[in-house]
Design a protein around this motif. Structure first.
Motif, PDB file in Angstrom:
ATOM      1  N   SER A 209       0.826  -1.206   0.000  1.00 54.61           N
ATOM      2  CA  SER A 209       0.000   0.000   0.000  1.00 54.61           C
ATOM      3  C   SER A 209       0.859   1.255   0.000  1.00 54.61           C
ATOM      4  O   SER A 209       0.577   2.231  -0.710  1.00 54.61           O
ATOM      5  N   SER A 210       1.942   1.238   0.769  1.00 50.46           N
ATOM      6  CA  SER A 210       2.836   2.398   0.830  1.00 50.46           C
ATOM      7  C   SER A 210       3.496   2.644  -0.519  1.00 50.46           C
ATOM      8  O   SER A 210       3.606   3.793  -0.979  1.00 50.46           O
ATOM      9  N   LEU A 211       3.907   1.561  -1.196  1.00 54.35           N
ATOM     10  CA  LEU A 211       4.533   1.705  -2.519  1.00 54.35           C
ATOM     11  C   LEU A 211       3.520   2.219  -3.538  1.00 54.35           C
ATOM     12  O   LEU A 211       3.867   3.007  -4.423  1.00 54.35           O
ATOM     13  N   ALA A 212       2.260   1.777  -3.423  1.00 49.83           N
ATOM     14  CA  ALA A 212       1.229   2.244  -4.347  1.00 49.83           C
ATOM     15  C   ALA A 212       1.013   3.741  -4.195  1.00 49.83           C
ATOM     16  O   ALA A 212       0.893   4.468  -5.199  1.00 49.83           O
ATOM     17  N   ARG A 213       0.964   4.220  -2.961  1.00 46.81           N
ATOM     18  CA  ARG A 213       0.760   5.652  -2.738  1.00 46.81           C
ATOM     19  C   ARG A 213       1.898   6.478  -3.332  1.00 46.81           C
ATOM     20  O   ARG A 213       1.697   7.586  -3.824  1.00 46.81           O
ATOM     21  N   GLU A 214       3.093   5.928  -3.298  1.00 44.62           N
ATOM     22  CA  GLU A 214       4.256   6.696  -3.742  1.00 44.62           C
ATOM     23  C   GLU A 214       4.494   6.617  -5.236  1.00 44.62           C
ATOM     24  O   GLU A 214       4.889   7.613  -5.860  1.00 44.62           O
ATOM     25  N   PHE A 215       4.216   5.459  -5.849  1.00 40.40           N
ATOM     26  CA  PHE A 215       4.660   5.258  -7.229  1.00 40.40           C
ATOM     27  C   PHE A 215       3.551   4.946  -8.248  1.00 40.40           C
ATOM     28  O   PHE A 215       3.768   5.111  -9.449  1.00 40.40           O
ATOM     29  N   SER A 216       2.382   4.477  -7.826  1.00 44.76           N
ATOM     30  CA  SER A 216       1.388   3.988  -8.783  1.00 44.76           C
ATOM     31  C   SER A 216       0.789   5.107  -9.625  1.00 44.76           C
ATOM     32  O   SER A 216       0.575   6.230  -9.147  1.00 44.76           O
ATOM     33  N   LEU A 217       0.487   4.779 -10.881  1.00 47.89           N
ATOM     34  CA  LEU A 217      -0.166   5.719 -11.787  1.00 47.89           C
ATOM     35  C   LEU A 217      -1.687   5.585 -11.721  1.00 47.89           C
ATOM     36  O   LEU A 217      -2.403   6.447 -12.238  1.00 47.89           O
ATOM     37  N   ALA A 218      -2.188   4.517 -11.128  1.00 51.00           N
ATOM     38  CA  ALA A 218      -3.628   4.247 -11.119  1.00 51.00           C
ATOM     39  C   ALA A 218      -4.363   5.232 -10.225  1.00 51.00           C
ATOM     40  O   ALA A 218      -3.798   5.805  -9.282  1.00 51.00           O
ATOM     41  N   GLY A 219      -5.639   5.410 -10.526  1.00 54.25           N
ATOM     42  CA  GLY A 219      -6.452   6.317  -9.734  1.00 54.25           C
ATOM     43  C   GLY A 219      -6.630   5.867  -8.295  1.00 54.25           C
ATOM     44  O   GLY A 219      -7.044   6.647  -7.436  1.00 54.25           O
ATOM     45  N   SER A 220      -6.288   4.598  -8.023  1.00 49.49           N
ATOM     46  CA  SER A 220      -6.428   4.059  -6.669  1.00 49.49           C
ATOM     47  C   SER A 220      -5.229   4.383  -5.776  1.00 49.49           C
ATOM     48  O   SER A 220      -5.188   3.943  -4.629  1.00 49.49           O
ATOM     49  N   ARG A 221      -4.264   5.133  -6.280  1.00 46.50           N
ATOM     50  CA  ARG A 221      -3.034   5.362  -5.516  1.00 46.50           C
ATOM     51  C   ARG A 221      -3.311   6.047  -4.184  1.00 46.50           C
ATOM     52  O   ARG A 221      -2.668   5.763  -3.182  1.00 46.50           O
ATOM     53  N   ASP A 222      -4.289   6.965  -4.170  1.00 44.25           N
ATOM     54  CA  ASP A 222      -4.589   7.676  -2.927  1.00 44.25           C
ATOM     55  C   ASP A 222      -5.165   6.753  -1.861  1.00 44.25           C
ATOM     56  O   ASP A 222      -5.140   7.073  -0.673  1.00 44.25           O
ATOM     57  N   GLN A 223      -5.687   5.610  -2.273  1.00 46.92           N
ATOM     58  CA  GLN A 223      -6.192   4.602  -1.333  1.00 46.92           C
ATOM     59  C   GLN A 223      -5.175   3.492  -1.107  1.00 46.92           C
ATOM     60  O   GLN A 223      -5.515   2.392  -0.659  1.00 46.92           O
ATOM     61  N   GLY A 224      -3.919   3.788  -1.422  1.00 53.98           N
ATOM     62  CA  GLY A 224      -2.879   2.783  -1.254  1.00 53.98           C
ATOM     63  C   GLY A 224      -3.024   1.634  -2.235  1.00 53.98           C
ATOM     64  O   GLY A 224      -2.618   0.506  -1.950  1.00 53.98           O
TER      65      GLY A 224
END
Length: 413
Positions: A209-224
Protein backbone atom coordinates in the motif's frame (compact mmCIF):
# COMPACT_ATOMS: atom_id res chain seq x y z
CA UNK A 1 -44.11 -33.98 1.33
CA UNK A 2 -43.87 -37.07 3.51
CA UNK A 3 -46.48 -39.04 5.47
CA UNK A 4 -45.40 -40.54 8.77
CA UNK A 5 -46.36 -44.21 8.94
CA UNK A 6 -46.18 -44.94 12.67
CA UNK A 7 -48.52 -46.01 15.39
CA UNK A 8 -48.52 -42.46 16.65
CA UNK A 9 -51.85 -41.58 15.03
CA UNK A 10 -53.59 -44.59 16.50
CA UNK A 11 -52.27 -43.44 19.83
CA UNK A 12 -53.48 -39.89 19.10
CA UNK A 13 -56.91 -41.25 18.21
CA UNK A 14 -57.10 -43.15 21.51
CA UNK A 15 -55.99 -40.07 23.42
CA UNK A 16 -58.57 -37.93 21.62
CA UNK A 17 -61.31 -40.46 22.41
CA UNK A 18 -60.26 -40.49 26.03
CA UNK A 19 -60.24 -36.69 26.07
CA UNK A 20 -63.74 -36.54 24.69
CA UNK A 21 -64.88 -39.03 27.31
CA UNK A 22 -63.32 -36.92 30.01
CA UNK A 23 -64.91 -33.79 28.62
CA UNK A 24 -68.30 -35.43 29.05
CA UNK A 25 -67.57 -36.19 32.70
CA UNK A 26 -68.52 -33.34 35.06
CA UNK A 27 -65.60 -34.09 37.34
CA UNK A 28 -62.88 -33.36 34.70
CA UNK A 29 -63.57 -30.12 32.83
CA UNK A 30 -59.96 -28.90 33.05
CA UNK A 31 -58.60 -31.03 30.20
CA UNK A 32 -61.22 -29.75 27.78
CA UNK A 33 -60.50 -26.20 28.86
CA UNK A 34 -56.76 -26.68 28.31
CA UNK A 35 -57.27 -28.26 24.91
CA UNK A 36 -59.42 -25.49 23.49
CA UNK A 37 -58.14 -22.64 25.64
CA UNK A 38 -56.33 -19.80 23.88
CA UNK A 39 -52.64 -20.30 23.19
CA UNK A 40 -52.52 -16.86 21.57
CA UNK A 41 -54.92 -14.15 20.46
CA UNK A 42 -54.26 -12.06 17.38
CA UNK A 43 -56.47 -8.98 17.46
CA UNK A 44 -59.90 -10.58 18.03
CA UNK A 45 -58.93 -14.01 16.68
CA UNK A 46 -58.24 -16.90 19.05
CA UNK A 47 -55.57 -19.50 18.31
CA UNK A 48 -56.32 -22.41 20.62
CA UNK A 49 -53.98 -25.07 21.92
CA UNK A 50 -55.86 -27.49 19.68
CA UNK A 51 -55.14 -25.27 16.63
CA UNK A 52 -51.44 -25.26 17.51
CA UNK A 53 -51.31 -29.04 17.99
CA UNK A 54 -53.09 -29.58 14.70
CA UNK A 55 -50.73 -27.25 12.84
CA UNK A 56 -47.69 -28.93 14.39
CA UNK A 57 -48.87 -32.32 13.11
CA UNK A 58 -49.69 -30.80 9.72
CA UNK A 59 -46.18 -29.36 9.47
CA UNK A 60 -44.70 -32.71 10.40
CA UNK A 61 -46.70 -34.40 7.63
CA UNK A 62 -45.42 -31.81 5.13
CA UNK A 63 -41.92 -32.03 6.61
CA UNK A 64 -41.78 -28.23 6.54
CA UNK A 65 -41.45 -27.21 10.17
CA UNK A 66 -38.41 -25.85 11.96
CA UNK A 67 -36.60 -27.28 14.95
CA UNK A 68 -39.09 -25.61 17.31
CA UNK A 69 -42.35 -26.97 15.93
CA UNK A 70 -44.60 -25.17 18.40
CA UNK A 71 -43.03 -21.80 17.66
CA UNK A 72 -43.26 -22.46 13.94
CA UNK A 73 -46.93 -23.45 14.21
CA UNK A 74 -47.76 -20.35 16.27
CA UNK A 75 -45.92 -18.08 13.83
CA UNK A 76 -47.74 -19.48 10.82
CA UNK A 77 -51.14 -19.33 12.49
CA UNK A 78 -50.42 -15.72 13.48
CA UNK A 79 -49.54 -14.86 9.88
CA UNK A 80 -52.76 -16.42 8.65
CA UNK A 81 -54.80 -14.55 11.27
CA UNK A 82 -53.56 -11.13 10.14
CA UNK A 83 -53.89 -12.16 6.50
CA UNK A 84 -57.55 -13.04 7.08
CA UNK A 85 -58.20 -9.76 8.89
CA UNK A 86 -56.58 -7.73 6.12
CA UNK A 87 -58.54 -9.57 3.43
CA UNK A 88 -61.79 -8.88 5.28
CA UNK A 89 -60.96 -5.17 5.53
CA UNK A 90 -60.47 -5.12 1.77
CA UNK A 91 -63.75 -6.97 1.20
CA UNK A 92 -61.98 -10.02 -0.24
CA UNK A 93 -63.61 -13.44 0.09
CA UNK A 94 -63.18 -16.94 -1.30
CA UNK A 95 -66.08 -19.24 -2.10
CA UNK A 96 -66.55 -22.97 -1.65
CA UNK A 97 -65.54 -23.81 -5.22
CA UNK A 98 -62.30 -21.85 -4.89
CA UNK A 99 -61.46 -23.64 -1.66
CA UNK A 100 -62.15 -27.03 -3.24
CA UNK A 101 -59.93 -26.16 -6.21
CA UNK A 102 -57.21 -24.95 -3.85
CA UNK A 103 -57.32 -28.16 -1.85
CA UNK A 104 -57.14 -30.21 -5.04
CA UNK A 105 -54.19 -28.18 -6.33
CA UNK A 106 -52.30 -28.58 -3.06
CA UNK A 107 -53.00 -32.31 -2.90
CA UNK A 108 -51.80 -32.73 -6.48
CA UNK A 109 -48.30 -31.67 -5.36
CA UNK A 110 -48.13 -35.03 -3.61
CA UNK A 111 -49.69 -36.75 -6.66
CA UNK A 112 -52.87 -37.40 -4.68
CA UNK A 113 -56.53 -36.56 -5.05
CA UNK A 114 -58.11 -34.35 -2.42
CA UNK A 115 -59.85 -37.36 -0.88
CA UNK A 116 -56.65 -39.40 -0.69
CA UNK A 117 -54.73 -36.45 0.71
CA UNK A 118 -57.34 -35.80 3.41
CA UNK A 119 -57.32 -39.53 4.28
CA UNK A 120 -53.54 -39.49 4.59
CA UNK A 121 -53.76 -36.44 6.85
CA UNK A 122 -56.39 -38.16 8.98
CA UNK A 123 -54.11 -41.17 9.40
CA UNK A 124 -51.59 -38.72 10.82
CA UNK A 125 -54.08 -37.06 13.16
CA UNK A 126 -54.79 -33.94 11.10
CA UNK A 127 -58.43 -32.90 10.69
CA UNK A 128 -59.77 -32.00 7.27
CA UNK A 129 -60.84 -28.62 8.71
CA UNK A 130 -57.20 -27.84 9.53
CA UNK A 131 -56.22 -28.46 5.92
CA UNK A 132 -59.17 -26.44 4.65
CA UNK A 133 -58.38 -23.47 6.90
CA UNK A 134 -54.76 -23.53 5.74
CA UNK A 135 -55.80 -23.49 2.07
CA UNK A 136 -58.42 -20.78 2.62
CA UNK A 137 -55.90 -18.45 4.27
CA UNK A 138 -53.47 -18.98 1.39
CA UNK A 139 -56.16 -18.23 -1.21
CA UNK A 140 -57.22 -15.06 0.60
CA UNK A 141 -53.65 -13.77 0.74
CA UNK A 142 -53.11 -14.64 -2.92
CA UNK A 143 -56.15 -12.53 -3.81
CA UNK A 144 -54.85 -9.68 -1.65
CA UNK A 145 -51.51 -9.79 -3.46
CA UNK A 146 -53.14 -9.80 -6.90
CA UNK A 147 -55.42 -6.91 -6.03
CA UNK A 148 -53.10 -4.63 -4.09
CA UNK A 149 -49.53 -4.95 -5.34
CA UNK A 150 -49.17 -5.42 -9.15
CA UNK A 151 -49.87 -1.75 -9.87
CA UNK A 152 -46.99 -0.84 -7.55
CA UNK A 153 -44.43 -3.05 -9.31
CA UNK A 154 -42.70 -2.29 -12.61
CA UNK A 155 -39.91 -4.20 -14.34
CA UNK A 156 -37.91 -2.12 -16.82
CA UNK A 157 -35.73 -3.26 -19.70
CA UNK A 158 -32.78 -2.08 -17.63
CA UNK A 159 -33.87 -4.38 -14.80
CA UNK A 160 -33.94 -7.32 -17.23
CA UNK A 161 -30.47 -6.55 -18.52
CA UNK A 162 -29.15 -6.18 -14.98
CA UNK A 163 -30.70 -9.49 -13.95
CA UNK A 164 -28.74 -11.23 -16.70
CA UNK A 165 -25.51 -9.97 -15.17
CA UNK A 166 -23.16 -12.76 -14.10
CA UNK A 167 -23.36 -11.62 -10.48
CA UNK A 168 -27.15 -11.95 -10.48
CA UNK A 169 -27.18 -15.41 -12.06
CA UNK A 170 -24.63 -17.48 -10.20
CA UNK A 171 -22.45 -17.50 -7.15
CA UNK A 172 -18.78 -16.81 -7.63
CA UNK A 173 -15.33 -16.62 -6.19
CA UNK A 174 -14.47 -13.04 -5.47
CA UNK A 175 -11.40 -11.26 -4.21
CA UNK A 176 -10.24 -8.03 -2.64
CA UNK A 177 -7.14 -6.82 -4.44
CA UNK A 178 -4.76 -3.88 -4.50
CA UNK A 179 -2.93 -2.65 -7.59
CA UNK A 180 0.13 -0.75 -8.68
CA UNK A 181 0.47 0.59 -12.23
CA UNK A 182 3.92 1.71 -13.45
CA UNK A 183 4.78 3.54 -16.71
CA UNK A 184 6.48 1.82 -19.64
CA UNK A 185 8.02 5.03 -21.03
CA UNK A 186 11.71 4.42 -21.89
CA UNK A 187 12.87 7.47 -19.95
CA UNK A 188 11.53 5.91 -16.73
CA UNK A 189 12.94 2.42 -17.35
CA UNK A 190 15.75 2.58 -14.80
CA UNK A 191 13.56 4.02 -12.03
CA UNK A 192 10.76 1.55 -12.79
CA UNK A 193 13.19 -1.37 -12.54
CA UNK A 194 14.18 -0.26 -9.04
CA UNK A 195 10.53 0.20 -8.02
CA UNK A 196 9.71 -3.29 -9.32
CA UNK A 197 12.36 -4.74 -7.03
CA UNK A 198 10.79 -2.94 -4.07
CA UNK A 199 7.31 -4.23 -4.98
CA UNK A 200 8.46 -7.82 -5.38
CA UNK A 201 10.23 -7.63 -2.01
CA UNK A 202 7.12 -6.36 -0.20
CA UNK A 203 5.95 -8.82 2.45
CA UNK A 204 2.81 -7.19 3.81
CA UNK A 205 -0.32 -5.42 2.64
CA UNK A 206 0.92 -2.27 4.34
CA UNK A 207 4.23 -2.28 2.42
CA UNK A 208 2.44 -2.79 -0.90
CA UNK A 209 0.00 0.00 0.00
CA UNK A 210 2.84 2.40 0.83
CA UNK A 211 4.53 1.71 -2.52
CA UNK A 212 1.23 2.24 -4.35
CA UNK A 213 0.76 5.65 -2.74
CA UNK A 214 4.26 6.70 -3.74
CA UNK A 215 4.66 5.26 -7.23
CA UNK A 216 1.39 3.99 -8.78
CA UNK A 217 -0.17 5.72 -11.79
CA UNK A 218 -3.63 4.25 -11.12
CA UNK A 219 -6.45 6.32 -9.73
CA UNK A 220 -6.43 4.06 -6.67
CA UNK A 221 -3.03 5.36 -5.52
CA UNK A 222 -4.59 7.68 -2.93
CA UNK A 223 -6.19 4.60 -1.33
CA UNK A 224 -2.88 2.78 -1.25
CA UNK A 225 -3.76 0.89 -4.43
CA UNK A 226 -6.77 -0.69 -2.77
CA UNK A 227 -9.75 -1.50 -4.96
CA UNK A 228 -12.47 -1.13 -2.32
CA UNK A 229 -15.05 -3.48 -3.81
CA UNK A 230 -14.95 -7.24 -4.22
CA UNK A 231 -13.94 -8.30 -7.74
CA UNK A 232 -15.41 -11.60 -9.04
CA UNK A 233 -12.53 -13.80 -10.22
CA UNK A 234 -14.46 -14.71 -13.36
CA UNK A 235 -14.35 -11.05 -14.37
CA UNK A 236 -10.58 -11.28 -14.69
CA UNK A 237 -8.96 -12.59 -17.87
CA UNK A 238 -7.67 -16.15 -17.78
CA UNK A 239 -4.02 -15.06 -17.52
CA UNK A 240 -4.79 -13.21 -14.28
CA UNK A 241 -7.74 -15.07 -12.80
CA UNK A 242 -5.74 -18.27 -12.35
CA UNK A 243 -2.87 -16.78 -10.32
CA UNK A 244 -5.26 -14.59 -8.31
CA UNK A 245 -7.58 -17.52 -7.58
CA UNK A 246 -4.64 -19.60 -6.34
CA UNK A 247 -2.92 -16.81 -4.42
CA UNK A 248 -2.83 -16.54 -0.65
CA UNK A 249 -3.82 -13.28 1.10
CA UNK A 250 -0.82 -10.96 0.96
CA UNK A 251 0.65 -12.65 -2.14
CA UNK A 252 1.68 -10.43 -5.08
CA UNK A 253 0.92 -11.31 -8.70
CA UNK A 254 2.96 -9.65 -11.44
CA UNK A 255 4.49 -8.01 -13.29
CA UNK A 256 1.74 -8.00 -15.90
CA UNK A 257 2.35 -6.08 -19.10
CA UNK A 258 -0.59 -3.91 -20.05
CA UNK A 259 -1.03 -1.32 -22.73
CA UNK A 260 1.07 1.63 -21.55
CA UNK A 261 1.63 0.21 -18.06
CA UNK A 262 3.21 -2.51 -15.95
CA UNK A 263 0.85 -3.83 -13.30
CA UNK A 264 1.17 -5.66 -10.00
CA UNK A 265 -1.75 -7.03 -7.99
CA UNK A 266 -1.86 -8.08 -4.37
CA UNK A 267 -4.56 -10.34 -2.94
CA UNK A 268 -5.98 -8.95 0.31
CA UNK A 269 -8.83 -11.42 0.82
CA UNK A 270 -10.71 -14.16 -1.00
CA UNK A 271 -14.28 -15.44 -0.72
CA UNK A 272 -15.34 -18.54 -2.64
CA UNK A 273 -18.72 -19.83 -3.71
CA UNK A 274 -19.28 -21.53 -7.06
CA UNK A 275 -17.01 -21.19 -10.06
CA UNK A 276 -18.18 -19.58 -13.30
CA UNK A 277 -16.29 -20.55 -16.48
CA UNK A 278 -14.59 -17.43 -17.88
CA UNK A 279 -14.99 -18.78 -21.41
CA UNK A 280 -18.75 -18.28 -21.10
CA UNK A 281 -18.73 -14.73 -19.69
CA UNK A 282 -19.42 -12.16 -22.42
CA UNK A 283 -18.70 -8.45 -22.07
CA UNK A 284 -19.98 -5.47 -24.01
CA UNK A 285 -18.17 -2.19 -23.41
CA UNK A 286 -17.18 1.14 -24.94
CA UNK A 287 -13.62 2.30 -25.47
CA UNK A 288 -12.79 6.00 -25.79
CA UNK A 289 -9.31 7.30 -26.67
CA UNK A 290 -8.44 10.75 -25.33
CA UNK A 291 -5.38 12.35 -27.00
CA UNK A 292 -2.79 13.63 -24.56
CA UNK A 293 -2.37 10.58 -22.31
CA UNK A 294 -2.58 11.20 -18.57
CA UNK A 295 -2.73 14.97 -18.85
CA UNK A 296 -4.45 17.02 -16.18
CA UNK A 297 -7.06 17.99 -18.74
CA UNK A 298 -7.86 14.36 -19.56
CA UNK A 299 -8.01 13.32 -15.91
CA UNK A 300 -10.46 16.17 -15.31
CA UNK A 301 -12.57 14.98 -18.27
CA UNK A 302 -12.65 11.46 -16.85
CA UNK A 303 -13.79 12.82 -13.48
CA UNK A 304 -16.55 14.71 -15.28
CA UNK A 305 -17.60 11.53 -17.11
CA UNK A 306 -17.89 9.63 -13.85
CA UNK A 307 -20.10 12.39 -12.50
CA UNK A 308 -22.36 12.87 -15.53
CA UNK A 309 -22.52 9.66 -17.56
CA UNK A 310 -25.14 7.16 -16.37
CA UNK A 311 -24.92 4.58 -19.17
CA UNK A 312 -22.87 3.71 -22.22
CA UNK A 313 -25.02 5.85 -24.52
CA UNK A 314 -24.03 8.91 -22.49
CA UNK A 315 -20.37 8.56 -23.45
CA UNK A 316 -21.03 9.81 -27.02
CA UNK A 317 -20.83 13.58 -26.37
CA UNK A 318 -17.29 13.18 -25.02
CA UNK A 319 -16.17 11.91 -28.44
CA UNK A 320 -17.16 15.08 -30.28
CA UNK A 321 -14.30 16.77 -32.14
CA UNK A 322 -12.22 13.58 -31.78
CA UNK A 323 -11.15 11.29 -34.63
CA UNK A 324 -13.91 9.08 -36.05
CA UNK A 325 -12.71 5.88 -34.38
CA UNK A 326 -11.95 7.47 -31.01
CA UNK A 327 -15.11 5.91 -29.54
CA UNK A 328 -15.91 2.28 -30.35
CA UNK A 329 -18.16 -0.39 -28.88
CA UNK A 330 -16.69 -3.83 -28.42
CA UNK A 331 -17.97 -7.16 -27.20
CA UNK A 332 -16.61 -10.64 -26.69
CA UNK A 333 -15.85 -13.39 -24.20
CA UNK A 334 -13.50 -12.44 -21.38
CA UNK A 335 -10.74 -14.77 -22.57
CA UNK A 336 -10.86 -13.31 -26.08
CA UNK A 337 -10.46 -9.66 -25.08
CA UNK A 338 -7.14 -7.80 -25.01
CA UNK A 339 -5.60 -8.59 -21.63
CA UNK A 340 -5.18 -4.98 -20.56
CA UNK A 341 -8.83 -4.22 -21.25
CA UNK A 342 -10.09 -7.43 -19.62
CA UNK A 343 -8.19 -6.59 -16.42
CA UNK A 344 -9.60 -3.08 -16.31
CA UNK A 345 -13.14 -4.26 -17.03
CA UNK A 346 -12.92 -6.91 -14.30
CA UNK A 347 -13.17 -4.30 -11.58
CA UNK A 348 -16.16 -2.55 -13.10
CA UNK A 349 -19.85 -3.01 -12.54
CA UNK A 350 -22.32 -2.14 -15.27
CA UNK A 351 -22.02 1.52 -16.39
CA UNK A 352 -18.82 2.19 -14.42
CA UNK A 353 -15.71 3.81 -15.94
CA UNK A 354 -11.99 3.03 -15.79
CA UNK A 355 -9.07 5.08 -17.16
CA UNK A 356 -5.77 3.53 -16.01
CA UNK A 357 -4.02 2.56 -19.25
CA UNK A 358 -2.75 4.30 -22.38
CA UNK A 359 -2.58 3.43 -26.04
CA UNK A 360 0.30 5.34 -27.56
CA UNK A 361 -0.32 8.99 -26.71
CA UNK A 362 -3.97 8.37 -25.82
CA UNK A 363 -5.60 7.78 -22.45
CA UNK A 364 -7.87 4.71 -22.68
CA UNK A 365 -11.32 5.21 -21.12
CA UNK A 366 -13.38 2.02 -20.73
CA UNK A 367 -17.04 1.81 -19.74
CA UNK A 368 -18.73 -1.55 -19.07
CA UNK A 369 -22.14 -1.86 -20.73
CA UNK A 370 -22.98 -5.46 -19.81
CA UNK A 371 -21.50 -8.66 -18.42
CA UNK A 372 -23.59 -11.75 -19.11
CA UNK A 373 -23.28 -15.49 -18.90
CA UNK A 374 -23.78 -17.20 -22.25
CA UNK A 375 -26.43 -19.92 -22.06
CA UNK A 376 -27.01 -22.66 -24.58
CA UNK A 377 -30.72 -21.94 -24.16
CA UNK A 378 -31.07 -18.50 -22.59
CA UNK A 379 -34.43 -17.53 -21.05
CA UNK A 380 -36.44 -14.99 -23.02
CA UNK A 381 -36.83 -11.40 -21.84
CA UNK A 382 -40.51 -12.10 -21.16
CA UNK A 383 -39.61 -15.04 -18.93
CA UNK A 384 -37.02 -12.97 -17.05
CA UNK A 385 -39.57 -10.16 -16.66
CA UNK A 386 -42.11 -12.57 -15.17
CA UNK A 387 -39.57 -13.94 -12.70
CA UNK A 388 -38.50 -10.46 -11.59
CA UNK A 389 -42.13 -9.36 -11.30
CA UNK A 390 -43.06 -12.35 -9.15
CA UNK A 391 -40.00 -11.87 -6.96
CA UNK A 392 -40.76 -8.20 -6.34
CA UNK A 393 -44.42 -8.92 -5.66
CA UNK A 394 -43.33 -11.58 -3.16
CA UNK A 395 -40.94 -9.20 -1.43
CA UNK A 396 -43.60 -6.50 -1.22
CA UNK A 397 -46.20 -8.95 0.10
CA UNK A 398 -43.79 -10.19 2.76
CA UNK A 399 -43.05 -6.63 3.86
CA UNK A 400 -46.78 -5.96 4.14
CA UNK A 401 -47.26 -9.16 6.14
CA UNK A 402 -44.55 -8.19 8.61
CA UNK A 403 -46.14 -4.74 8.92
CA UNK A 404 -49.53 -6.30 9.70
CA UNK A 405 -48.00 -8.55 12.35
CA UNK A 406 -46.16 -5.61 13.92
CA UNK A 407 -49.41 -3.63 14.12
CA UNK A 408 -51.48 -6.53 15.47
CA UNK A 409 -52.44 -7.00 19.11
CA UNK A 410 -50.76 -10.34 19.83
CA UNK A 411 -51.10 -11.87 23.30
CA UNK A 412 -49.81 -15.23 24.50
CA UNK A 413 -51.41 -17.32 27.25
Amino acid sequence: MRFIETSRLKHFGLVLTACLALVAAPSTPVLAQNMFAPARTVNDRVISNYDVDQRMMFLEVLNSGGTDMRREALNRLTEEAVQRDYAIRLGIRVNRDEINEGMAEFASRADLSTEDFVSALAENGVDAQTFEAFVEAGLLWRKVIRQRFPALVAVSDSDIRRSRDVVAILGRQRVLISEIFLPTDPQFAEAVAQIMELIEAANTVEEFSSLAREFSLAGSRDQGGRIPDWVPVENLPGQISGPIAQARPGQIVGPVSLSGAIAYFQLRASESTRDIPADRVALRYKRLLLPGGRSEENLARVAQMRSDVRNCAGLGPYARDLPENALVEREGLVNDLPQSEAIELARLDRNEISANTTDGANLVVLMLCSRELQFDDAPSDDRVRDVLFDRRIGDMANMKLQELIADADVRDF
